[in-house]
Design an enzyme around this catalytic site. Structure first.
Site, PDB file in Angstrom:
ATOM      1  N   ASP A  24       0.841  -1.206   0.000  1.00 22.56           N
ATOM      2  CA  ASP A  24       0.000   0.000   0.000  1.00 22.56           C
ATOM      3  C   ASP A  24       0.872   1.249   0.000  1.00 22.56           C
ATOM      4  O   ASP A  24       1.964   1.243   0.566  1.00 22.56           O
ATOM      5  CB  ASP A  24      -0.903  -0.027   1.247  1.00 22.56           C
ATOM      6  CG  ASP A  24      -2.089   0.928   1.130  1.00 22.56           C
ATOM      7  OD1 ASP A  24      -2.282   1.510   0.039  1.00 22.56           O
ATOM      8  OD2 ASP A  24      -2.805   1.088   2.123  1.00 22.56           O
ATOM      9  N   ASN A  72     -10.608  -3.088  -6.411  1.00 19.63           N
ATOM     10  CA  ASN A  72      -9.795  -2.123  -7.168  1.00 19.63           C
ATOM     11  C   ASN A  72     -10.375  -1.779  -8.549  1.00 19.63           C
ATOM     12  O   ASN A  72      -9.981  -0.792  -9.159  1.00 19.63           O
ATOM     13  CB  ASN A  72      -8.345  -2.621  -7.337  1.00 19.63           C
ATOM     14  CG  ASN A  72      -7.522  -2.537  -6.070  1.00 19.63           C
ATOM     15  OD1 ASN A  72      -6.584  -3.294  -5.862  1.00 19.63           O
ATOM     16  ND2 ASN A  72      -7.866  -1.596  -5.182  1.00 19.63           N
TER      17      ASN A  72
HETATM   18  C1  FPP Z   1      -1.781   0.232  -3.259  1.00 22.04           C
HETATM   19  O1  FPP Z   1      -1.377   1.545  -3.423  1.00 22.04           O
HETATM   20  C2  FPP Z   1      -1.303  -0.588  -4.322  1.00 22.04           C
HETATM   21  C3  FPP Z   1      -2.091  -1.183  -5.252  1.00 22.04           C
HETATM   22  C4  FPP Z   1      -3.546  -1.044  -5.292  1.00 22.04           C
HETATM   23  C5  FPP Z   1      -1.543  -1.993  -6.316  1.00 22.04           C
HETATM   24  C6  FPP Z   1      -0.284  -2.749  -6.033  1.00 22.04           C
HETATM   25  C7  FPP Z   1       0.429  -2.836  -7.310  1.00 22.04           C
HETATM   26  C8  FPP Z   1       1.767  -2.838  -7.474  1.00 22.04           C
HETATM   27  C9  FPP Z   1       2.687  -2.863  -6.348  1.00 22.04           C
HETATM   28  C10 FPP Z   1       2.393  -2.787  -8.801  1.00 22.04           C
HETATM   29  C11 FPP Z   1       2.054  -3.882  -9.743  1.00 22.04           C
HETATM   30  C12 FPP Z   1       2.246  -5.226  -9.190  1.00 22.04           C
HETATM   31  C13 FPP Z   1       2.819  -6.267  -9.855  1.00 22.04           C
HETATM   32  C14 FPP Z   1       2.836  -7.604  -9.243  1.00 22.04           C
HETATM   33  C15 FPP Z   1       3.457  -6.086 -11.160  1.00 22.04           C
HETATM   34  P1  FPP Z   1      -2.465   2.674  -3.546  1.00 22.04           P
HETATM   35  O2  FPP Z   1      -2.610   3.036  -4.972  1.00 22.04           O
HETATM   36  O3  FPP Z   1      -3.737   2.255  -2.887  1.00 22.04           O
HETATM   37  O4  FPP Z   1      -1.765   3.808  -2.745  1.00 22.04           O
HETATM   38  P2  FPP Z   1      -2.461   4.984  -1.913  1.00 22.04           P
HETATM   39  O5  FPP Z   1      -3.224   4.318  -0.792  1.00 22.04           O
HETATM   40  O6  FPP Z   1      -1.277   5.758  -1.419  1.00 22.04           O
HETATM   41  O7  FPP Z   1      -3.320   5.753  -2.866  1.00 22.04           O
END
Ligand code: FPP
Length: 246
Positions: A24, A72
């Site tokens: 996250d 998501n």
């Molecule tokens: C949370 O950060 C992260 C995600 C919803 C996606 C996780 C994806 C990756 C780490 C990259 C792609 C993965 C692979 C396996 C290639 P957020 O966007 O919710 O962050 P925020 O809470 O700060 O907005």
């Protein structure tokens, strides 16, 4: 009941044998730098590579990463497309790295909702890495624990309706066999980055006895050292599984 007949009340092994991570903070990482959220996700994918390698070096047998939840899809279409693009790219570009690391890849989640070429990429990567034994890497994509539990319940209900199973015989083993994680050990340690302290529909059944470690580091900044610190915290904990401990 005498203590000797209770389930294991403390874990003598250093462990953890299975680490699961709720990645996250990509969006906040990007925002703090005045960058688009996509840049945060790209750096998040770099962190995935680092952490998979680091986990292998630390001798962790199984690593599970929450990459995309069933919730998501509610994000703006361009962000969903960015995340799918990263996954598509990861499956192609990281295959050699996974093979070099002796990693076996599994993707856990509902494949029906995913673009067809990604589903093919997943099957291909899973097949090519299936005999690797150094580390199991599970990536949860289009995964939601409540949906998984409902599916398992439906499957068992169908077997009851067909007269194959009596309701009284349904036990934890029956239930586990219907989950997407059938045959995999439960996580010992769940880490969530970015300071948020929630489970967010991640492996709800499987995390029943997991130790939870919440770290402030945003996912794109997370690396092997942070993983090592979380493991050190895990080893300071006393796991009692409902018993009274040492
Ligand atoms: C949370 O950060 C992260 C995600 C919803 C996606 C996780 C994806 C990756 C780490 C990259 C792609 C993965 C692979 C396996 C290639 P957020 O966007 O919710 O962050 P925020 O809470 O700060 O907005």
């Amino acid at each position: 009941m005498p203590t000797a007949s209770l389930p294991v009340t403390s874990d003598p092994s250093p462990g953890p044998a299975h680490v699961a991570i709720i990645m996250d903070g990509n969006g906040r990482w990007a925002k703090a730098r005045g960058l688009p959220r996509a840049a945060g996700h790209r750096r998040g994918a770099d962190a995935v590579r680092r952490v998979v390698r680091g986990a292998g070096e630390l001798g962790i047998p199984m690593l599970t990463l929450f990459a995309f939840s069933t919730e998501n899809w509610a994000r703006p279409a361009d962000e969903v497309a960015d995340l799918m693009g990263l996954l598509r790219h990861y499956l192609r570009s990281e295959l050699d790295e996974l093979l070099r690391n002796g990693a076996r890849l599994r993707v856990i989640g509902n494949r029906e909702g995913l673009p067809e070429d990604i589903v093919r990429g997943i099957s291909d990567a899973e097949r090519q890495t299936q005999s690797n034994t150094r580390i199991d890497v599970n990536i949860c994509v289009n995964y939601g624990a409540r949906h998984e539990i409902l599916q398992a319940t439906r499957n068992l209900a169908r077997r009851v309706a067909a007269g194959e199973l009596s309701p009284e015989r349904i036990d934890e083993q029956h239930f586990e066999r219907e989950l997407l994680t059938a045959g995999l050990p439960d996580p010992d340690l769940v880490i969530r980055t970015s300071g948020e302290q929630r489970i967010s529909n991640f492996l709800l059944w499987q995390c029943a006895y997991a130790e939870l470690v919440f770290v402030d580091t945003l996912w794109p900044d997370f690396g092997k050292d942070h993983l090592q610190q979380a493991i050190a915290e895990f080893r300071r904990r006393e796991r009692r599984y409902g018993g009274i401990g040492r």
